[in-house]
Design a protein around this motif. Structure first.
Motif, PDB file in Angstrom:
ATOM      1  N   GLN A 143      19.888  57.432 119.796  1.00  0.00           N
ATOM      2  CA  GLN A 143      20.715  56.785 120.810  1.00  0.00           C
ATOM      3  C   GLN A 143      20.465  55.267 120.834  1.00  0.00           C
ATOM      4  O   GLN A 143      21.390  54.470 120.927  1.00  0.00           O
ATOM      5  CB  GLN A 143      20.409  57.340 122.219  1.00  0.00           C
ATOM      6  N   GLU A 144      19.199  54.927 120.757  1.00  0.00           N
ATOM      7  CA  GLU A 144      18.856  53.521 120.983  1.00  0.00           C
ATOM      8  C   GLU A 144      19.338  52.588 119.878  1.00  0.00           C
ATOM      9  O   GLU A 144      19.575  51.407 120.124  1.00  0.00           O
ATOM     10  CB  GLU A 144      17.330  53.367 121.139  1.00  0.00           C
ATOM     11  N   MET A 145      19.427  53.087 118.668  1.00  0.00           N
ATOM     12  CA  MET A 145      19.814  52.194 117.566  1.00  0.00           C
ATOM     13  C   MET A 145      21.273  52.395 117.178  1.00  0.00           C
ATOM     14  O   MET A 145      21.653  52.212 116.022  1.00  0.00           O
ATOM     15  CB  MET A 145      18.896  52.408 116.370  1.00  0.00           C
ATOM     16  N   VAL A 146      22.087  52.793 118.154  1.00  0.00           N
ATOM     17  CA  VAL A 146      23.519  52.908 117.892  1.00  0.00           C
ATOM     18  C   VAL A 146      24.233  52.031 118.910  1.00  0.00           C
ATOM     19  O   VAL A 146      23.950  52.125 120.105  1.00  0.00           O
ATOM     20  CB  VAL A 146      23.982  54.375 118.019  1.00  0.00           C
ATOM     21  N   GLY A 147      25.121  51.165 118.465  1.00  0.00           N
ATOM     22  CA  GLY A 147      25.907  50.327 119.358  1.00  0.00           C
ATOM     23  C   GLY A 147      25.470  48.878 119.346  1.00  0.00           C
ATOM     24  O   GLY A 147      24.569  48.495 118.614  1.00  0.00           O
ATOM     25  N   PRO A 148      26.163  48.093 120.187  1.00  0.00           N
ATOM     26  CA  PRO A 148      25.916  46.649 120.154  1.00  0.00           C
ATOM     27  C   PRO A 148      24.608  46.243 120.810  1.00  0.00           C
ATOM     28  O   PRO A 148      24.105  46.947 121.691  1.00  0.00           O
ATOM     29  CB  PRO A 148      27.103  46.073 120.942  1.00  0.00           C
ATOM     30  N   VAL A 149      24.081  45.124 120.393  1.00  0.00           N
ATOM     31  CA  VAL A 149      22.923  44.510 121.040  1.00  0.00           C
ATOM     32  C   VAL A 149      23.315  43.089 121.428  1.00  0.00           C
ATOM     33  O   VAL A 149      24.273  42.531 120.887  1.00  0.00           O
ATOM     34  CB  VAL A 149      21.667  44.509 120.143  1.00  0.00           C
ATOM     35  N   HIS A 150      22.541  42.511 122.373  1.00  0.00           N
ATOM     36  CA  HIS A 150      23.044  41.314 123.057  1.00  0.00           C
ATOM     37  C   HIS A 150      22.036  40.177 123.125  1.00  0.00           C
ATOM     38  O   HIS A 150      20.837  40.400 123.110  1.00  0.00           O
ATOM     39  CB  HIS A 150      23.458  41.691 124.485  1.00  0.00           C
ATOM     40  N   THR A 151      22.584  39.004 123.290  1.00  0.00           N
ATOM     41  CA  THR A 151      21.760  37.816 123.538  1.00  0.00           C
ATOM     42  C   THR A 151      21.550  37.671 125.044  1.00  0.00           C
ATOM     43  O   THR A 151      22.098  38.438 125.833  1.00  0.00           O
ATOM     44  CB  THR A 151      22.457  36.543 123.043  1.00  0.00           C
ATOM     45  N   HIS A 152      20.818  36.649 125.418  1.00  0.00           N
ATOM     46  CA  HIS A 152      20.499  36.435 126.836  1.00  0.00           C
ATOM     47  C   HIS A 152      21.769  36.285 127.675  1.00  0.00           C
ATOM     48  O   HIS A 152      21.805  36.640 128.833  1.00  0.00           O
ATOM     49  CB  HIS A 152      19.633  35.187 126.999  1.00  0.00           C
ATOM     50  N   SER A 153      22.837  35.762 127.043  1.00  0.00           N
ATOM     51  CA  SER A 153      24.053  35.537 127.811  1.00  0.00           C
ATOM     52  C   SER A 153      24.926  36.781 127.855  1.00  0.00           C
ATOM     53  O   SER A 153      26.000  36.764 128.444  1.00  0.00           O
ATOM     54  CB  SER A 153      24.837  34.381 127.190  1.00  0.00           C
ATOM     55  N   GLY A 154      24.497  37.837 127.215  1.00  0.00           N
ATOM     56  CA  GLY A 154      25.282  39.059 127.207  1.00  0.00           C
ATOM     57  C   GLY A 154      26.247  39.145 126.043  1.00  0.00           C
ATOM     58  O   GLY A 154      26.984  40.115 125.909  1.00  0.00           O
TER      59      GLY A 154
ATOM     60  N   THR B  25      26.098  44.958 115.868  1.00  0.00           N
ATOM     61  CA  THR B  25      26.224  46.369 116.229  1.00  0.00           C
ATOM     62  C   THR B  25      25.377  47.184 115.269  1.00  0.00           C
ATOM     63  O   THR B  25      25.433  46.975 114.062  1.00  0.00           O
ATOM     64  CB  THR B  25      27.699  46.787 116.149  1.00  0.00           C
ATOM     65  N   ARG B  26      24.623  48.095 115.851  1.00  0.00           N
ATOM     66  CA  ARG B  26      23.699  48.858 115.031  1.00  0.00           C
ATOM     67  C   ARG B  26      24.156  50.289 114.819  1.00  0.00           C
ATOM     68  O   ARG B  26      25.002  50.801 115.535  1.00  0.00           O
ATOM     69  CB  ARG B  26      22.318  48.860 115.699  1.00  0.00           C
ATOM     70  N   ASN B  27      23.560  50.893 113.843  1.00  0.00           N
ATOM     71  CA  ASN B  27      23.935  52.274 113.541  1.00  0.00           C
ATOM     72  C   ASN B  27      22.730  53.007 112.957  1.00  0.00           C
ATOM     73  O   ASN B  27      21.858  52.407 112.346  1.00  0.00           O
ATOM     74  CB  ASN B  27      25.103  52.284 112.541  1.00  0.00           C
ATOM     75  N   PHE B  28      22.694  54.299 113.205  1.00  0.00           N
ATOM     76  CA  PHE B  28      21.583  55.121 112.716  1.00  0.00           C
ATOM     77  C   PHE B  28      22.129  56.485 112.334  1.00  0.00           C
ATOM     78  O   PHE B  28      22.819  57.126 113.108  1.00  0.00           O
ATOM     79  CB  PHE B  28      20.518  55.265 113.823  1.00  0.00           C
ATOM     80  N   ASP B  29      21.822  56.890 111.116  1.00  0.00           N
ATOM     81  CA  ASP B  29      22.309  58.176 110.627  1.00  0.00           C
ATOM     82  C   ASP B  29      21.158  59.168 110.657  1.00  0.00           C
ATOM     83  O   ASP B  29      20.254  59.103 109.820  1.00  0.00           O
ATOM     84  CB  ASP B  29      22.837  57.999 109.195  1.00  0.00           C
ATOM     85  N   PRO B  30      21.159  60.103 111.617  1.00  0.00           N
ATOM     86  CA  PRO B  30      20.015  61.018 111.764  1.00  0.00           C
ATOM     87  C   PRO B  30      19.800  61.890 110.522  1.00  0.00           C
ATOM     88  O   PRO B  30      18.705  62.373 110.280  1.00  0.00           O
ATOM     89  CB  PRO B  30      20.389  61.887 112.965  1.00  0.00           C
ATOM     90  N   GLN B  31      20.861  62.070 109.734  1.00  0.00           N
ATOM     91  CA  GLN B  31      20.720  62.899 108.543  1.00  0.00           C
ATOM     92  C   GLN B  31      19.948  62.176 107.443  1.00  0.00           C
ATOM     93  O   GLN B  31      19.551  62.779 106.458  1.00  0.00           O
ATOM     94  CB  GLN B  31      22.109  63.271 107.985  1.00  0.00           C
TER      95      GLN B  31
ATOM     96  N   TRP C 102      12.890  56.122 104.947  1.00  0.00           N
ATOM     97  CA  TRP C 102      13.425  55.037 104.121  1.00  0.00           C
ATOM     98  C   TRP C 102      13.718  55.554 102.706  1.00  0.00           C
ATOM     99  O   TRP C 102      13.082  56.514 102.235  1.00  0.00           O
ATOM    100  CB  TRP C 102      12.376  53.932 104.006  1.00  0.00           C
ATOM    101  N   PRO C 103      14.612  54.843 102.023  1.00  0.00           N
ATOM    102  CA  PRO C 103      14.817  55.213 100.611  1.00  0.00           C
ATOM    103  C   PRO C 103      13.606  54.771  99.775  1.00  0.00           C
ATOM    104  O   PRO C 103      13.066  53.681  99.989  1.00  0.00           O
ATOM    105  CB  PRO C 103      16.061  54.413 100.225  1.00  0.00           C
ATOM    106  N   ILE C 104      13.202  55.650  98.859  1.00  0.00           N
ATOM    107  CA  ILE C 104      12.178  55.226  97.893  1.00  0.00           C
ATOM    108  C   ILE C 104      12.780  54.038  97.130  1.00  0.00           C
ATOM    109  O   ILE C 104      13.933  54.125  96.700  1.00  0.00           O
ATOM    110  CB  ILE C 104      11.875  56.362  96.873  1.00  0.00           C
TER     111      ILE C 104
ATOM    112  N   ASN D  74      14.838  60.313  98.641  1.00  0.00           N
ATOM    113  CA  ASN D  74      15.005  61.023  99.904  1.00  0.00           C
ATOM    114  C   ASN D  74      16.441  61.493 100.070  1.00  0.00           C
ATOM    115  O   ASN D  74      17.363  60.924  99.485  1.00  0.00           O
ATOM    116  CB  ASN D  74      14.596  60.101 101.070  1.00  0.00           C
ATOM    117  N   PRO D  75      16.636  62.525 100.870  1.00  0.00           N
ATOM    118  CA  PRO D  75      17.977  63.124 101.006  1.00  0.00           C
ATOM    119  C   PRO D  75      19.007  62.126 101.547  1.00  0.00           C
ATOM    120  O   PRO D  75      18.681  61.269 102.362  1.00  0.00           O
ATOM    121  CB  PRO D  75      17.770  64.266 102.008  1.00  0.00           C
ATOM    122  N   ASN D  76      20.208  62.334 101.080  1.00  0.00           N
ATOM    123  CA  ASN D  76      21.410  61.644 101.565  1.00  0.00           C
ATOM    124  C   ASN D  76      21.464  60.154 101.221  1.00  0.00           C
ATOM    125  O   ASN D  76      22.267  59.417 101.777  1.00  0.00           O
ATOM    126  CB  ASN D  76      21.584  61.846 103.078  1.00  0.00           C
ATOM    127  N   TYR D  77      20.610  59.700 100.353  1.00  0.00           N
ATOM    128  CA  TYR D  77      20.740  58.316  99.881  1.00  0.00           C
ATOM    129  C   TYR D  77      21.520  58.311  98.579  1.00  0.00           C
ATOM    130  O   TYR D  77      21.410  59.238  97.790  1.00  0.00           O
ATOM    131  CB  TYR D  77      19.354  57.672  99.649  1.00  0.00           C
TER     132      TYR D  77
END
Lengths: 505, 1115
Positions: free
Chosen positions: A459-470, A475-481, A486-488, A502-505
């Protein structure tokens, strides 16, 4: 005249001819600035030097120098990187692939560098005629370090080639990956050996070496990673029983050079200018390449122990006032006193923030920037207490012991936050511990492993992230699969086709 | 008497020179004596039997004056003096009386010495110079060595000059004809006719060329040797001797940049023969037989350069000859001649190319905003800010800084050389000194001075024994910016117009009040010029001593000992400079360093060499010519360096190591090498028609383990002079025609030291308890079996000379294969992250041809020479053990040339959204105006797998022309240099817009894609950034054709040589103007095409044009 010259000439020819017979020894030049393997591994000094080099691998840019250690923070919702140093940005936004080279390669290489040096010590030192106690200790130190390096690899890659003898191209070049469990078993075995052979502390002149406590803390971490809470608790109980550690009263000060080796430090990476410097000061003061995100700043509670949403103390016009004191001690924000002046937008040019933690300058000193030699803390007592709380809560719920451990961290003199509210259930306590870890260990790279262990990264690494001004900075993304490991590095696969990706790379 | 007079003349001549040159008070030497002795009173009694000579001797005793005369010449024998008595009379009066009746005169030429002489009528020598057909030769030079004078024939080939009675050697020289020398004797008042009939020379083939350990007639050379005559280098502003090789066929000479003291050219002889960098690719350079760096040679001291290109000529240098050998011979005086030559030039330099940077702050900000919008971001600079700049005039607060104009400018250059050269029958010498002073076009930070000295002597001690020796010394004083040139050049290319230049009114340095994204602080290069420095001093000395002993006729023993010493010192002073907000005056941040640091670095090296040779030459019968050479050499090399640095300066006024108090650090090491060699040569020819030569060397090197350290390098060559064959005897137009072929092997040992030793490295310490503890570990895997790289080379060549040397040429084809190239194997990191062992792995081929043509002719008073040459080289990696070595955007792999450009292929720009939608794109942001990449492997993605070999970093063709002409005293010469089929990929600051916080060039404003400008050359503007792969991925879009043709040098000179000059003691005076890099024809406009082709950024010291004017005067 004539004859004299001729005689002279003949006199010259003779030494030339003599030289023909004796010159060949000129070709036997000897190295003057390094040992050869024939002359090494003979004395206690050699054993000590070899062990020292196993620590020195920590100082390499691949692991704890340059921007590398901070990249672990960048790959969490806590911070942002403007460039793509070691592809950390690609990893953060999930844009990495099988051909991405960066953090995966440097970590792989950096750890195997350390492992190779540990293996040399473990292999060769036992045969040296020297003081047995010292010998046992040095081998114990090498085993601790080997376990440390392997643990990093095992968590990040999920099983790696298990190399436990002195590096040798013929023997080790084609080794395939060992299973996670197999590597873990070796790690635990090394740690148990280290616990048995290492002292609880050292004379001041040897401080910084691996201790029994360090091995126990690492052992707790290894078990916590796999949610083996009973083992976590027993390792930490053993650590506490050593009675060597206490929280350092000054939260920001515990990272400072002046307080090197303070009561809270269990294991750290040491620097000492001018021989071994790091780039931490300039990274935070100028590059701003590990820029804290608004998400982290907002996670800090108000000093009443409530979140900014809940607390009446929060003033959006003055957002940094009345916050958990650890905010100002960890992070520089716009208008904060900094380096004998006030930090402005030109200083905090990425997100409006930079980390104060791991810098040597402070509010009133400018610092040299170039000679940074702050140590990088790998294991400290607050971390251990929070691990302890996490394990106990998972085992028994929010017991008194859990409260005590978390509140001890929250209420050190320079932090002095209210105790956690009474009556939290196990889930609420879990949330409280997780927030506590994020705040207490902000900027130290711990959250990277935490959110993976908790699986909250999805959840935490999916979606936008912001500066101090908002403003959205990316935008971040994370593929649980795929992205839990990390890839070798594909360059390593090229060199050793026995490595399976590793799988799915 | 004659000798005496001549001697006096010489004294006067020399002192005049000194006077002119040094404004010294040397009049004493040349002043006429005022006749004091002659006015002295004296007494003398002359009896009846007193001879004249006795009278003079007595007078000498009583008056205490010296008399100088040659009794035989005066013919005093038998003369008597008239009996008389003189008492207290002036000497002058007495002499007049006793010499009355003879034709003997007297004068007091030197004070206190009275010279007796007979008046002599000068004689006259006249005659004509013709060729063998009787045609007059106009403009031939007659040299009378003992008089130190020369004369020129008129249009009828006639000459005439007067001379005091005596015996003279007269020498006549004329282009393309053999020199002729005649002796002539003149009596007083006599006129002698002397005529010369010159034979046409056998063209260039009559030359003697310097080869390994000796010289050889060019007609007998069977290898491939290129020769540069030192005269061709005269007056050219050659600031580094490596530039002297420009224009030699088969040699690629690339001068990247014109930084004073660092503008040596890269020399590649017959391609890049091995994989690796720096020293591994450089030719072996020997100066007067001793290994010595080219940069330490004053080009004015060069007599000739021989470049040994094929294995046949270079194998005698064995293990160091794989990249070819450059033999430099320095000047030596001529027999029976004294020359003093002074030459100078003064000039100016300016950069050839500098990026045309946008200097308007408004343009810069607007285009930055456009770029941000194009890449999906928000404008960075507000409209208010841009308007503020737009409405305010340029000032420190509202700057529109043109950093190129500010940092670069015209810089002076000057050079002075003086040479004393000459000799007697048995001894020849040269003493020369030179000074080169060059400021850099990068102002305030760069410049260099070179001081050089060369002393060389050659003397025959006896008929069998001669010695030769010399000392060559040079010093380079070089100014660099602190932290080195590349850092500051990179900074300059990063500056933007909104950053204020100069100081504030109170002298403080301003900080920009407008933030530049991508720059953490304003690292103003002007501050680096003003507040910091790096000073480098390089000293070099070569001491060389040799003895020749002719044991029996034909058998010569030579032993040469030499020491080549070098020292380098560097001092880098870096002080912190606080910046102040230009608007508010508040202190902001340090420009770069925040603490003062002094770094002091020193290194030295010494190369000692003893070489002995035994040479036997014999002609058997009249047809069999045999020459055998054997020798051996012992060479040791020692070097060391040390560095100390310190911080904590209480004041920046005192930059010394003993002032700093903090962070003291020292480091350093030493190293040594040894090389033992045996070598030999066997030459045989039959009637100078069939030529055979065998060369070999057996080298032992300390760079390899015992058992692998000896290498044998043989070569064999054959020549056939077809022109000597009877069937070509009738072809009178053919002077010479020679076919030659060679095969040989040479080695390369440049792999670093102790690559064969299993080493445990130190310096891996760690601070325990606050104290740094030493640490050691194995960091590299080693292969003790490694050995030499071997280059096998074959060469087939044809030399010709036609029409009395008017048309000459050479053609060579060659094939060169380097086996066992030493490369570090890469181990997987799991092997302790160890460096891989260096092993004999790779194979590289170079093949190609060289052709050169030369035409020399004279039409009346007009002489001209046309030369052209072309070299084609194909480089190919044959074997790399399956590896692909990718370094940035270059690749080295089997089947392609070394370091080829390896890039994505592009196909122009996207024009419409529809077009974008139908192509695979590199990022999700691609839109119209972005670069269109070709999906070469057709997998639907654009990624690294779509790269291809897009170009070469080494030119396929190098060529050049030398065109020159002369009319009477005028001469004009040009040197053209060209390369083609080579590319360069420019990247980084200024080459790409807004890279790393830098600015942009003006062509982005005029030539980048917009919907209104769809046919633009450049894509739509975006900032060159990690995430703007859409336009700035490594692609052939940014690969520039770096082919060029350059007028490397043009020189116009006029030579005065006349009686009027001779009256004031000047034999010859030449005035010249010279231009370097005046014209360049190239498609590349962004930066100078003659640059480091594998260096991918333009933050490099620019190349320079040099305009000079000067004179050469001979006394």
């Amino acid at each position: 005249m004539n004859m004299r010259h001729q005689k002279l000439s003949i006199l010259l020819i003779i030494p030339v001819c003599l030289c023909l017979l004796s010159c060949e020894s000129l070709l036997d030049t000897k190295p003057t600035d390094f040992y050869t393997e024939d002359s090494f591994w003979k004395t206690a000094t050699h054993a000590e030097e070899a062990t020292t080099s196993a620590y020195q691998a920590l100082l390499h840019n691949d692991l704890y120098n340059e921007q590398t250690p901070f990249m672990f923070e960048v790959m969490t919702p806590n911070a942002y990187h403007k460039d793509n140093f070691q592809s950390a940005h690609d990893f953060a936004i999930g844009a990495h692939s099988a051909t991405t080279i960066g953090m995966n390669l440097v970590t792989w290489r950096g750890c195997y560098r350390g492992i190779g040096r540990c293996n040399m010590v473990i292999d060769r030192v036992p045969a040296i005629e020297m003081d047995e106690a010292l010998k046992t200790r040095l081998v114990g130190e090498a085993k601790f370090l080997r376990a440390f390096y392997f643990q990093k690899l095992n968590v990040l890659f999920n099983g790696v080639p298990l190399v436990v003898t002195s590096p040798n191209g013929a023997d080790h070049s084609a080794l395939p990956r060992a299973a996670y469990a197999e590597v873990k078993q070796q790690i635990l075995q090394d740690l148990n050996d280290a616990i048995a052979s290492l002292p609880a502390d050292y004379p001041a002149a040897s401080s910084g070496r691996a201790t029994k406590g360090a091995a126990l803390a690492l052992k707790a971490q290894v078990h916590l990673q796999d949610h083996e809470y009973t083992e976590v608790v027993s390792a930490i109980d053993e650590l506490i029983a050593l009675e060597k550690y206490a929280l350092f009263p000054d939260y920001n000060g515990l990272f400072r050079k002046a307080n090197e080796g303070n009561s809270e430090i269990i294991f750290d990476v040491r620097f000492k200018s001018p021989q071994v410097r790091n780039s931490y000061d300039i990274i935070h003061a100028q590059y701003n390449t590990q820029a804290p995100l608004q998400e982290l700043v907002e996670a800090y509670q108000m000093k009443d122990g409530l979140s900014i949403e809940e607390s009446p103390l929060y003033d959006p016009q003055n957002p940094y006032a009345n916050r958990d004191p650890r905010l100002a001690q960890s992070i520089v924000y716009l208008g904060a006193p900094w380096r004998n002046r006030v930090a402005d937008a030109a200083d905090l040019h990425q997100t409006g923030y930079t980390f104060r933690k791991y810098t040597e300058y402070n509010e009133t000193t400018v610092g040299t920037i170039a000679n940074s030699d702050v140590n990088y803390v790998i294991l400290r007592y607050a971390d251990v207490l929070l691990m302890y709380a996490e394990a106990l809560n998972e085992l028994h719920g929010a017991t008194q012991a859990v409260y005590e451990a978390v509140n001890a961290v929250r209420q050190r003199p320079s932090v002095d936050m209210p105790a956690l509210p009474a009556g939290l259930d196990k889930d609420a306590m879990r949330e409280a511990i997780r927030l506590e870890r994020r705040i207490e260990l902000a900027g130290e790279g711990a959250y990277f492993y935490d959110i993976r262990r908790w699986k909250t990264i999805e959840q935490e690494m999916v979606g936008p992230v912001h500066t101090h001004s908002g403003a959205v900075i990316e935008t971040r993304n994370f593929d649980p699969q795929r992205d839990y490991y990390w890839p070798i590095p594909y360059t390593e696969i090229d060199l050793n086709p026995a490595l399976i990706q590793n799988p799915n790379y | 008497m004659k000798n005496f007079t001549l001697h006096m003349q010489r004294i006067m001549r020399i002192s005049l020179v000194l006077y002119i040159l040094f404004f010294s008070c040397s009049q004493l030497l040349m002043a006429e004596a005022n006749g004091q002795a002659l006015r002295k009173p004296a007494s003398l009694v002359i009896g009846h039997q007193t001879t004249l000579e006795q009278a003079i001797q007595r007078l000498s005793q009583t008056a205490k004056v010296d008399f100088a005369y040659d009794a035989r010449h005066l013919g005093v024998a038998g003369l008597t003096a008239h009996p008389a008595a003189y008492r207290d009379q002036p000497l002058e009066k007495i002499l007049t009386a006793i010499l009355a009746g003879t034709d003997i005169l007297f004068k007091e030429e030197i004070e206190g010495t009275i010279t007796l002489y007979k008046p002599q009528q000068p004689g006259r020598i006249h005659g004509r110079v013709t060729d063998d057909r009787g045609e007059p030769l106009a403009g031939a030079t007659l040299t009378v060595n003992t008089l130190n004078r020369s004369y020129t024939t008129d249009s009828e080939g006639a000459f005439s000059f007067s001379a005091q009675p005596g015996v003279y050697d007269v020498e006549v020289t004329y282009v393309s004809y053999t020199t002729q020398r005649k002796q002539v004797s003149i009596q007083s008042g006599q006129s002698v006719e002397l005529s010369f009939t010159l034979q046409a020379a056998e063209g260039a083939l009559s030359e003697v060329v310097v080869v390994g350990y000796g010289t050889q007639k060019k007609i007998n050379v069977t290898g491939s040797v290129a020769v540069v005559n030192g005269d061709d280098l005269n007056n050219r502003p050659i600031t580094n001797a490596s530039q002297a090789l420009q224009g030699v066929p088969g040699i690629y000479v690339n001068q990247a940049g014109g930084q004073p003291g660092a503008d040596g050219a890269t020399i590649r002889i017959r391609g890049v023969g091995t994989i690796g960098g720096g020293g591994k690719l450089n030719p072996l350079v020997l100066v007067d037989g001793v290994e010595y760096p080219l940069s330490a040679v004053n080009p004015a001291d060069i007599e000739s350069i021989s470049v040994l290109k094929d294995a046949a000529s270079s194998a005698i240098y064995g293990s160091r000859a794989a990249n070819g050998v450059v033999l430099i011979t320095t000047k030596l005086g001529k027999r029976d001649q004294t020359t003093i030559e002074y030459s100078n030039y003064f000039g100016a330099q300016e950069a050839t190319y500098l990026p045309d940077a946008v200097e308007s702050s408004v343009d810069f900000m607007e285009w930055y905003n456009k770029a941000m919008v194009n890449q999906g971001g928000n404008p960075y600079y507000s409209e208010e800010l841009i308007n503020e700049f737009r409405t305010n005039p340029t000032s420190l607060v509202y700057p529109n800084t043109n950093w190129m104009d500010l940092m670069f400018g015209t810089a002076p250059i000057q050079e002075h050389n003086i040479r004393f050269a000459g000799g007697t029958e048995k001894t020849r010498y040269n003493l020369s000194a030179g000074y080169l002073g060059q400021d850099g076009v990068l102002k305030g930070m760069t410049g260099a001075d070179r001081y050089s000295l060369n002393l060389k002597i050659n003397s025959e001690l006896s008929k069998r024994v001669s010695i030769e020796g010399g000392v060559m010394a040079s010093r380079w004083d070089k100014d660099e910016p602190k932290a080195g040139i590349s850092t500051v050049m990179n900074r300059i290319m990063r500056m933007v117009p909104i950053q204020p230049a100069g100081r504030m009114e109170d002298g403080r340095w301003p900080d920009s009040w407008v933030l530049t994204p991508g720059q953490n602080s304003f690292e103003n290069p002007l501050i680096w010029a003003a507040e910091n420095y790096q000073k480098q001093v390089t000293d070099r000395m070569l001491i060389n001593l040799a003895l020749n002993y002719r044991i029996i006729d034909g058998l010569l023993f030579n032993i040469r000992a030499s020491a080549n010493e070098g020292r380098y010192d560097m001092r880098d002073w870096n002080t912190p400079t606080m910046l102040y907000n230009v608007k508010t005056g508040a202190p902001t941040r340090y420009s770069s360093a925040s603490v003062a640091t002094l770094v002091d670095y020193g290194s030295k090296e010494q190369r000692l060499n003893t070489t002995s040779t035994l040479n036997y030459e014999k002609t058997f019968g009249s047809s069999h010519n045999l020459s055998v050479l054997g020798g051996f050499s012992v060479e040791t090399f020692k070097g060391s360096w040390r560095q100390a640095s310190v911080q904590g300066f209480p004041t920046t006024e005192l930059p010394e190591l003993n002032i700093g108090t903090a962070n003291q650090a020292t480091t350093g090491t030493s190293y040594e090498d040894a090389l033992l060699s045996y070598f030999g040569r066997l030459q045989y020819n039959f009637r100078n028609r069939y030529l055979f030569e065998f060369n070999s060397r057996y080298d032992g090197s300390s760079r390899f383990a015992e058992g692998n350290r000896w290498g044998f390098f043989p070569s064999l060559s054959l020549g056939w002079r077809l022109s000597e064959e009877s069937f070509l005897q009738d072809a009178t137009w053919l002077d010479d025609l020679k076919l030659r072929g060679s095969w040989g092997q040479i080695g390369n040992q440049e792999i670093g030291r102790f690559q064969y030793v299993n080493s445990v490295s130190l310096g891996l310490g760690y601070p325990f308890g606050g104290t740094y503890a030493p640490g050691s570990a194995v960091t590299q895997s080693k292969d003790p079996t490694l050995s030499w790289e071997t280059t096998t080379m074959s060469n087939l060549g044809l030399d010709w000379s036609l029409f009395n040397g008017k048309l000459t040429g050479e053609f060579d084809v060659f094939r060169k294969r380097t086996d066992g190239i030493l490369r570090a194997v890469t181990l997987p990191a799991q092997v302790g992250a160890l460096g891989g062992p260096v092993q004999n792995l790779a194979v590289v081929d170079n093949s190609g041809f060289e052709v050169s043509l030369s035409h020399t002719n004279r039409v009346g008073d007009f002489t001209y020479q046309l030369g052209a040459h072309l070299t084609k080289i194909r480089n190919e990696v044959v074997e790399l053990m399956g590896e692909e070595v990718i370094s940035g955007s270059r690749i080295t792999r089997a089947g392609d040339p070394i370091e080829s450009w390896y890039l994505l292929k592009t196909d122009g720009l996207f024009q419409t959204e529809e077009e974008v939608a139908n192509y695979p794109s590199i990022t999700s942001r691609v839109g119209p105006g972005d670069v269109k990449y070709v999906d070469l492997n057709e997998d639907g993605k654009i990624d690294g797998n779509d790269r291809y070999i897009a170009g070469s970093t080494f030119p396929d063709f190098t060529y050049g022309f030398n065109l020159s002409g002369g009319y009477k005293g005028f001469s004009l010469s040009t040197v053209w240099q060209g390369v083609s089929d080579v590319s360069v990929r420019l990247n980084g600051n200024m080459a790409m817009p807004f890279n790393n916080g830098a600015g942009l060039t003006k062509n982005w404003i005029t030539d980048s894609w917009t919907p209104e400008n769809p046919n633009a050359l450049l894509p739509r503007i975006t900032t060159r950034h990690q995430y703007t792969a859409e336009n700035f991925s490594d692609s052939d879009f940014w690969l520039y054709d770096a082919s060029y043709l350059r007028l490397k040098n043009i020189q116009l000179a006029y030579t005065f040589q006349n009686a009027a000059l001779r009256k004031i003691g000047i034999d010859r005076l030449q005035l010249f103007v010279n231009g370097q890099n005046m014209l360049t024809f190239s498609k590349m406009k962004l930066f100078d095409p003659e640059q480091d082709l594998t260096g991918e950024h333009i933050g490099k010291y620019p190349s320079v044009k040099i305009y000079t004017a000067g004179l050469t005067v001979n006394f």
